[in-house]
Design a protein around this motif. Structure first.
Motif, PDB file in Angstrom:
ATOM      1  N   GLU A 155       0.835  -1.199   0.000  1.00 20.91           N
ATOM      2  CA  GLU A 155       0.000   0.000   0.000  1.00 20.91           C
ATOM      3  C   GLU A 155       0.873   1.253   0.000  1.00 20.91           C
ATOM      4  O   GLU A 155       2.008   1.251   0.493  1.00 20.91           O
ATOM      5  N   LYS A 156       0.335   2.312  -0.563  1.00 18.68           N
ATOM      6  CA  LYS A 156       1.096   3.554  -0.695  1.00 18.68           C
ATOM      7  C   LYS A 156       1.381   4.160   0.673  1.00 18.68           C
ATOM      8  O   LYS A 156       0.499   4.247   1.522  1.00 18.68           O
ATOM      9  N   ARG A 157       2.615   4.569   0.875  1.00 15.43           N
ATOM     10  CA  ARG A 157       3.037   5.164   2.133  1.00 15.43           C
ATOM     11  C   ARG A 157       2.909   6.681   2.072  1.00 15.43           C
ATOM     12  O   ARG A 157       2.866   7.260   0.986  1.00 15.43           O
ATOM     13  N   PRO A 158       2.849   7.331   3.237  1.00 13.42           N
ATOM     14  CA  PRO A 158       2.674   8.793   3.246  1.00 13.42           C
ATOM     15  C   PRO A 158       3.749   9.515   2.437  1.00 13.42           C
ATOM     16  O   PRO A 158       4.937   9.280   2.625  1.00 13.42           O
ATOM     17  N   ASN A 159       3.303  10.356   1.530  1.00 13.42           N
ATOM     18  CA  ASN A 159       4.203  11.194   0.715  1.00 13.42           C
ATOM     19  C   ASN A 159       5.163  10.381  -0.156  1.00 13.42           C
ATOM     20  O   ASN A 159       6.187  10.880  -0.601  1.00 13.42           O
ATOM     21  N   GLU A 160       4.823   9.123  -0.411  1.00 12.31           N
ATOM     22  CA  GLU A 160       5.668   8.278  -1.249  1.00 12.31           C
ATOM     23  C   GLU A 160       5.368   8.526  -2.717  1.00 12.31           C
ATOM     24  O   GLU A 160       4.207   8.724  -3.104  1.00 12.31           O
ATOM     25  N   LYS A 161       6.383   8.510  -3.548  1.00 10.64           N
ATOM     26  CA  LYS A 161       6.180   8.678  -4.977  1.00 10.64           C
ATOM     27  C   LYS A 161       5.577   7.394  -5.554  1.00 10.64           C
ATOM     28  O   LYS A 161       5.899   6.284  -5.129  1.00 10.64           O
ATOM     29  N   ARG A 162       4.702   7.569  -6.525  1.00  7.51           N
ATOM     30  CA  ARG A 162       4.030   6.419  -7.128  1.00  7.51           C
ATOM     31  C   ARG A 162       5.029   5.442  -7.755  1.00  7.51           C
ATOM     32  O   ARG A 162       4.838   4.234  -7.716  1.00  7.51           O
ATOM     33  N   LYS A 163       6.099   5.973  -8.331  1.00  6.26           N
ATOM     34  CA  LYS A 163       7.053   5.078  -8.982  1.00  6.26           C
ATOM     35  C   LYS A 163       7.745   4.176  -7.963  1.00  6.26           C
ATOM     36  O   LYS A 163       8.108   3.037  -8.286  1.00  6.26           O
ATOM     37  N   ASN A 164       7.919   4.664  -6.718  1.00 10.48           N
ATOM     38  CA  ASN A 164       8.517   3.828  -5.681  1.00 10.48           C
ATOM     39  C   ASN A 164       7.561   2.733  -5.235  1.00 10.48           C
ATOM     40  O   ASN A 164       7.969   1.590  -5.006  1.00 10.48           O
ATOM     41  N   GLN A 165       6.284   3.089  -5.119  1.00  6.37           N
ATOM     42  CA  GLN A 165       5.288   2.079  -4.787  1.00  6.37           C
ATOM     43  C   GLN A 165       5.175   1.051  -5.911  1.00  6.37           C
ATOM     44  O   GLN A 165       5.059  -0.154  -5.664  1.00  6.37           O
ATOM     45  N   LYS A 166       5.238   1.537  -7.154  1.00  4.75           N
ATOM     46  CA  LYS A 166       5.169   0.639  -8.306  1.00  4.75           C
ATOM     47  C   LYS A 166       6.346  -0.326  -8.314  1.00  4.75           C
ATOM     48  O   LYS A 166       6.191  -1.516  -8.604  1.00  4.75           O
ATOM     49  N   TRP A 167       7.545   0.179  -7.976  1.00  6.04           N
ATOM     50  CA  TRP A 167       8.728  -0.694  -7.933  1.00  6.04           C
ATOM     51  C   TRP A 167       8.556  -1.766  -6.866  1.00  6.04           C
ATOM     52  O   TRP A 167       8.862  -2.941  -7.092  1.00  6.04           O
ATOM     53  N   SER A 216       0.108   3.188 -11.856  1.00  2.67           N
ATOM     54  CA  SER A 216       0.711   4.147 -12.776  1.00  2.67           C
ATOM     55  C   SER A 216       1.679   5.015 -12.000  1.00  2.67           C
ATOM     56  O   SER A 216       1.374   5.481 -10.911  1.00  2.67           O
ATOM     57  N   SER A 217       2.856   5.211 -12.554  1.00  5.89           N
ATOM     58  CA  SER A 217       3.861   6.035 -11.876  1.00  5.89           C
ATOM     59  C   SER A 217       3.719   7.509 -12.244  1.00  5.89           C
ATOM     60  O   SER A 217       4.541   8.329 -11.867  1.00  5.89           O
ATOM     61  N   ARG A 218       2.676   7.859 -12.997  1.00  6.68           N
ATOM     62  CA  ARG A 218       2.508   9.247 -13.434  1.00  6.68           C
ATOM     63  C   ARG A 218       1.922  10.147 -12.344  1.00  6.68           C
ATOM     64  O   ARG A 218       2.136  11.352 -12.343  1.00  6.68           O
ATOM     65  N   ASP A 219       1.148   9.526 -11.440  1.00  6.46           N
ATOM     66  CA  ASP A 219       0.448  10.342 -10.445  1.00  6.46           C
ATOM     67  C   ASP A 219       1.336  10.582  -9.229  1.00  6.46           C
ATOM     68  O   ASP A 219       1.279   9.870  -8.253  1.00  6.46           O
ATOM     69  N   ASP A 220       2.177  11.596  -9.313  1.00  8.21           N
ATOM     70  CA  ASP A 220       3.041  11.969  -8.199  1.00  8.21           C
ATOM     71  C   ASP A 220       2.718  13.376  -7.711  1.00  8.21           C
ATOM     72  O   ASP A 220       3.561  14.064  -7.138  1.00  8.21           O
ATOM     73  N   ALA A 221       1.486  13.805  -7.938  1.00 10.96           N
ATOM     74  CA  ALA A 221       1.111  15.171  -7.572  1.00 10.96           C
ATOM     75  C   ALA A 221       1.143  15.388  -6.066  1.00 10.96           C
ATOM     76  O   ALA A 221       1.283  16.505  -5.588  1.00 10.96           O
ATOM     77  N   ASP A 222       1.015  14.288  -5.274  1.00 13.74           N
ATOM     78  CA  ASP A 222       0.981  14.428  -3.826  1.00 13.74           C
ATOM     79  C   ASP A 222       2.377  14.397  -3.221  1.00 13.74           C
ATOM     80  O   ASP A 222       2.522  14.481  -2.009  1.00 13.74           O
ATOM     81  N   PHE A 223       3.395  14.293  -4.045  1.00 12.50           N
ATOM     82  CA  PHE A 223       4.765  14.259  -3.542  1.00 12.50           C
ATOM     83  C   PHE A 223       5.365  15.655  -3.611  1.00 12.50           C
ATOM     84  O   PHE A 223       5.357  16.294  -4.661  1.00 12.50           O
ATOM     85  N   SER A 224       5.866  16.132  -2.488  1.00 14.75           N
ATOM     86  CA  SER A 224       6.399  17.490  -2.429  1.00 14.75           C
ATOM     87  C   SER A 224       7.744  17.488  -1.717  1.00 14.75           C
ATOM     88  O   SER A 224       7.794  17.428  -0.482  1.00 14.75           O
ATOM     89  N   PRO A 225       8.849  17.510  -2.463  1.00 17.29           N
ATOM     90  CA  PRO A 225      10.170  17.528  -1.835  1.00 17.29           C
ATOM     91  C   PRO A 225      10.425  18.850  -1.126  1.00 17.29           C
ATOM     92  O   PRO A 225       9.823  19.873  -1.450  1.00 17.29           O
ATOM     93  N   CYS A 226      11.338  18.810  -0.173  1.00 12.82           N
ATOM     94  CA  CYS A 226      11.705  20.021   0.567  1.00 12.82           C
ATOM     95  C   CYS A 226      12.822  20.744  -0.170  1.00 12.82           C
ATOM     96  O   CYS A 226      13.831  20.143  -0.528  1.00 12.82           O
TER      97      CYS A 226
END
Length: 329
Positions: free
Chosen positions: A63-75, A102-112
């Protein structure tokens, strides 16, 4: 030489056998072996002490972790699918997830993106380090290591795996060989950082061979990236920079994001053409393609919307427009 890990869950033997099979086929399986260590700890926490991989455990793991990028979850999902298939083929009860991501949906990821003041405070923390019996050279290694991450935009693993022979002090250039996508590159040093490297070399590597790690730990090996991350967390705490928790950051990798964004800001101030200079930044960072670099355009879009407009103006005739056909035709 491949690093070995100790597995303790009910699937420990199967994990070791799977890794051995992949390496016998010529795969490095370094990242996967480390991920298996994380999975193994997770399985122990879930009470898996027999060779089974239940559905509920798999779904919780992928399952997707908080603020995790979709491509990392996909991997992680694809990694789990390969292991589950292996278990099934060898007669073990294992749930194979049919989920696709899909690794395209990374809108919820916000790097510092660190401010200049925050970077200065982080560097001051490392420069104030004192020698210790356990790590007699850490007060010399970590200041230059983190200054390299901040000023050169290297990935943490690329910096820790640098060897003495990879540092060209005559020309002030780092030769990066062990990269994320096996894409070697050269990274030039600024004059001030070059001088720091020369002084560091005299203090640490006056009698070292070319194969010695440039940033050695007390055992003369390279520091693990987890150690670098833990030191970074200490620096954040001492500098009063809030850490929002696991999965939220700031992360060590955000120093690389910061480097890229600040590079673009510098290009803007020097009135350089961002469109034509972006490929140079892409090569400098070791990206496989331009799309990996364009994420930094997104990060600077709010502050510098003209970046996006300039790209649109540049590509105006490249991408054709389309009009709906007249229904009466």
């Amino acid at each position: 030489m491949s690093r070995t890990y100790e597995y303790r869950s009910g699937l420990a033997s199967q994990i070791s056998a799977f890794i051995a099979e992949k390496r016998a086929c010529g795969c490095k399986y370094e990242k996967e072996a480390k991920t298996f260590q994380t999975l193994d700890r997770f399985l122990v926490e879930q009470g898996i002490n027999t060779p089974v991989l239940p559905e509920l455990v798999v779904e919780k793991w992928i399952e997707k972790r908080p603020n995790e990028k979709r491509k990392n979850q996909k991997w992680r999902l694809n990694f789990t699918k390969r292991f589950a298939k292996y278990l099934q083929l060898n007669g073990y009860a294992a749930y194979y997830p049919e989920l696709t991501i899909s690794s395209r949906d990374d809108a919820d990821f916000s790097p510092c993106i660190f401010t200049s003041d925050e970077l200065a405070r982080i560097m001051k923390y490392f420069e104030m380090m004192v020698p210790s019996r356990q790590c007699p050279t850490a007060h010399l290694v970590f200041p230059l290591l983190f200054k390299t991450l901040i000023c050169c935009g290297l990935r943490a693993g690329e910096a820790t795996r640098l060897r003495v022979k990879d540092v060209d002090l005559i020309n002030g250039v780092l030769q990066i060989w062990e990269t994320k996508h096996d894409k070697p590159r050269y990274v030039p040093l600024s004059k001030s950082l070059w001088a720091d490297y020369e002084q560091y070399f005299e203090e640490i590597h006056a009698e070292s061979s070319g194969n010695n790690y440039f940033f050695p730990n007390p055992r003369k090996s390279c520091y693990h990236t987890t150690t670098v991350y833990n030191r970074f967390r200490d620096a954040l705490w001492h500098c009063g920079i809030a850490h929002k928790g696991r999965g939220y950051g700031p992360r060590v990798h955000d120093l690389r994001h910061t480097f890229a964004v600040r590079s673009m800001q510098k290009l803007k101030k020097s009135k350089s053409d961002i469109v034509t200079t972006l490929p140079y930044l892409s090569a400098y960072l070791g990206h496989c393609n331009m799309s990996a670099t364009q994420i930094y355009l997104h990060l600077t879009a709010e502050c510098y919307p003209e970046f996006i407009q300039k790209q649109c103006d540049y590509l105006v005739d490249t991408i054709p427009t389309w009009e709906a056909p007249n229904e009466n035709c």
